[in-house]
Design an enzyme around this catalytic site. Sequence first.
Site, PDB file in Angstrom:
ATOM      1  N   LYS A   9      55.049  27.493  42.662  1.00 31.15           N
ATOM      2  CA  LYS A   9      54.371  26.228  42.938  1.00 31.15           C
ATOM      3  C   LYS A   9      55.058  25.077  42.193  1.00 31.15           C
ATOM      4  O   LYS A   9      55.883  25.302  41.293  1.00 31.15           O
ATOM      5  CB  LYS A   9      52.897  26.352  42.525  1.00 31.15           C
ATOM      6  CG  LYS A   9      52.126  27.413  43.330  1.00 31.15           C
ATOM      7  CD  LYS A   9      50.674  27.496  42.875  1.00 31.15           C
ATOM      8  CE  LYS A   9      49.899  28.554  43.646  1.00 31.15           C
ATOM      9  NZ  LYS A   9      48.487  28.643  43.201  1.00 31.15           N
ATOM     10  N   TYR A  49      46.384  27.187  53.099  1.00 32.15           N
ATOM     11  CA  TYR A  49      45.128  27.370  52.358  1.00 32.15           C
ATOM     12  C   TYR A  49      43.899  27.153  53.231  1.00 32.15           C
ATOM     13  O   TYR A  49      42.845  26.762  52.741  1.00 32.15           O
ATOM     14  CB  TYR A  49      45.106  26.422  51.156  1.00 32.15           C
ATOM     15  CG  TYR A  49      45.973  26.891  50.009  1.00 32.15           C
ATOM     16  CD1 TYR A  49      45.762  28.138  49.410  1.00 32.15           C
ATOM     17  CD2 TYR A  49      46.996  26.085  49.498  1.00 32.15           C
ATOM     18  CE1 TYR A  49      46.547  28.573  48.351  1.00 32.15           C
ATOM     19  CE2 TYR A  49      47.793  26.521  48.428  1.00 32.15           C
ATOM     20  CZ  TYR A  49      47.553  27.770  47.864  1.00 32.15           C
ATOM     21  OH  TYR A  49      48.319  28.203  46.815  1.00 32.15           O
ATOM     22  N   ASN A 112      48.562  27.563  38.201  1.00 32.24           N
ATOM     23  CA  ASN A 112      48.867  28.966  37.905  1.00 32.24           C
ATOM     24  C   ASN A 112      50.219  29.444  38.424  1.00 32.24           C
ATOM     25  O   ASN A 112      50.456  30.629  38.601  1.00 32.24           O
ATOM     26  CB  ASN A 112      47.714  29.880  38.344  1.00 32.24           C
ATOM     27  CG  ASN A 112      47.445  29.791  39.834  1.00 32.24           C
ATOM     28  OD1 ASN A 112      48.160  29.106  40.573  1.00 32.24           O
ATOM     29  ND2 ASN A 112      46.422  30.496  40.281  1.00 32.24           N
ATOM     30  N   HIS A 115      52.227  31.894  43.823  1.00 33.44           N
ATOM     31  CA  HIS A 115      51.369  32.395  44.901  1.00 33.44           C
ATOM     32  C   HIS A 115      51.994  33.666  45.449  1.00 33.44           C
ATOM     33  O   HIS A 115      53.221  33.769  45.510  1.00 33.44           O
ATOM     34  CB  HIS A 115      51.274  31.362  46.040  1.00 33.44           C
ATOM     35  CG  HIS A 115      50.695  31.950  47.294  1.00 33.44           C
ATOM     36  ND1 HIS A 115      49.336  32.028  47.509  1.00 33.44           N
ATOM     37  CD2 HIS A 115      51.282  32.553  48.363  1.00 33.44           C
ATOM     38  CE1 HIS A 115      49.120  32.632  48.669  1.00 33.44           C
ATOM     39  NE2 HIS A 115      50.291  32.961  49.203  1.00 33.44           N
ATOM     40  N   GLU A 126      51.405  33.793  56.578  1.00 32.46           N
ATOM     41  CA  GLU A 126      52.031  32.839  55.657  1.00 32.46           C
ATOM     42  C   GLU A 126      53.553  32.789  55.846  1.00 32.46           C
ATOM     43  O   GLU A 126      54.158  31.709  55.777  1.00 32.46           O
ATOM     44  CB  GLU A 126      51.672  33.217  54.213  1.00 32.46           C
ATOM     45  CG  GLU A 126      50.182  32.985  53.935  1.00 32.46           C
ATOM     46  CD  GLU A 126      49.706  33.565  52.613  1.00 32.46           C
ATOM     47  OE1 GLU A 126      50.539  34.066  51.817  1.00 32.46           O
ATOM     48  OE2 GLU A 126      48.474  33.531  52.357  1.00 32.46           O
TER      49      GLU A 126
HETATM   50  P1  IDP Z   1      45.453  33.544  44.434  1.00 31.07           P
HETATM   51  O1  IDP Z   1      46.438  32.427  44.319  1.00 31.07           O
HETATM   52  O2  IDP Z   1      45.459  34.436  43.236  1.00 31.07           O
HETATM   53  O3  IDP Z   1      45.544  34.300  45.732  1.00 31.07           O
HETATM   54  P2  IDP Z   1      43.031  32.338  45.562  1.00 31.07           P
HETATM   55  O4  IDP Z   1      41.648  32.733  45.205  1.00 31.07           O
HETATM   56  O5  IDP Z   1      43.551  32.720  46.896  1.00 31.07           O
HETATM   57  O6  IDP Z   1      43.993  32.882  44.401  1.00 31.07           O
HETATM   58  O7  IDP Z   1      43.121  30.763  45.396  1.00 31.07           O
HETATM   59  C1  IDP Z   1      44.275  30.082  45.852  1.00 31.07           C
HETATM   60  C2  IDP Z   1      44.667  29.054  44.846  1.00 31.07           C
HETATM   61  O8  IDP Z   1      43.699  28.028  44.819  1.00 31.07           O
HETATM   62  C3  IDP Z   1      44.741  29.569  43.400  1.00 31.07           C
HETATM   63  O9  IDP Z   1      45.973  30.167  43.095  1.00 31.07           O
HETATM   64  C4  IDP Z   1      44.509  28.298  42.621  1.00 31.07           C
HETATM   65  O10 IDP Z   1      45.719  27.551  42.499  1.00 31.07           O
HETATM   66  C5  IDP Z   1      43.551  27.523  43.503  1.00 31.07           C
HETATM   67  N1  IDP Z   1      42.169  27.731  43.092  1.00 31.07           N
HETATM   68  C6  IDP Z   1      41.395  28.811  43.338  1.00 31.07           C
HETATM   69  N2  IDP Z   1      40.173  28.655  42.820  1.00 31.07           N
HETATM   70  C7  IDP Z   1      40.180  27.462  42.209  1.00 31.07           C
HETATM   71  C8  IDP Z   1      39.198  26.722  41.480  1.00 31.07           C
HETATM   72  O11 IDP Z   1      38.064  27.166  41.275  1.00 31.07           O
HETATM   73  N3  IDP Z   1      39.598  25.497  41.013  1.00 31.07           N
HETATM   74  C9  IDP Z   1      40.832  24.991  41.217  1.00 31.07           C
HETATM   75  N4  IDP Z   1      41.790  25.654  41.901  1.00 31.07           N
HETATM   76  C10 IDP Z   1      41.466  26.868  42.398  1.00 31.07           C
HETATM   77 MG    MG Z   2      45.138  33.807  47.682  1.00 34.04          MG
END
Ligand code: IDP
Ligand code: MG
Length: 149
Positions: A9, A49, A112, A115, A126
């Site tokens: 990212k 997303y 984080n 992805h 994707e």
């Molecule tokens: P993943 O990236 O581990 O698959 P997902 O639950 O699919 O996690 O969420 C996608 C992305 O959305 C996360 O990597 C994060 O960057 C963002 N995200 C998920 N939940 C939150 C939240 O509660 N607040 C802010 N960003 C979030």
């Molecule tokens: Mg995800």
Amino acid sequence: MERTYVMIKPDGVQRGLVGEIIARIERRGLKIAALRMNVIDVDSAKQHYREYTEKPFFGSLVSFITSGPSVSMVVEGKDAIPIMRAVNGATNPVEALPGTIRGDLAIETGRNVVHASDSSEAAEREIKIHFDDSEISKYSRIDNLWLYE
Ligand code: IDP
Ligand code: MG
């Protein structure tokens, strides 16, 4: 053999972690089948997303993911989908174990760093959003150093 979509990212690119992250993927034993750095357009980010359209963080997630260059990859290998999820670690870096990318290199969910697709359906969807089939290398099929059986 599986393929998954992996993104470094914009925070990972901005922090200079591209080499570190790619090295971890390769050292684990997975192969890079496609690789590109670009600024993802808003439509692609929204598609990527789409399951989070109704979430309160959707807007900031899309604007973050399109805020600067990111690195997109197709990563392949035996069990590439679950292995890349394990390499990345838990979504919330607070819960990500040391030894994972997020557990070593990140401190908050909204930044984080990486992805990876969470299922074969997601991977297929994707990969199609981010790559043309012609951009994906087929070289590993003739590389007998790599044994997927
Ligand atoms: P993943 O990236 O581990 O698959 P997902 O639950 O699919 O996690 O969420 C996608 C992305 O959305 C996360 O990597 C994060 O960057 C963002 N995200 C998920 N939940 C939150 C939240 O509660 N607040 C802010 N960003 C979030
Ligand atoms: Mg995800």
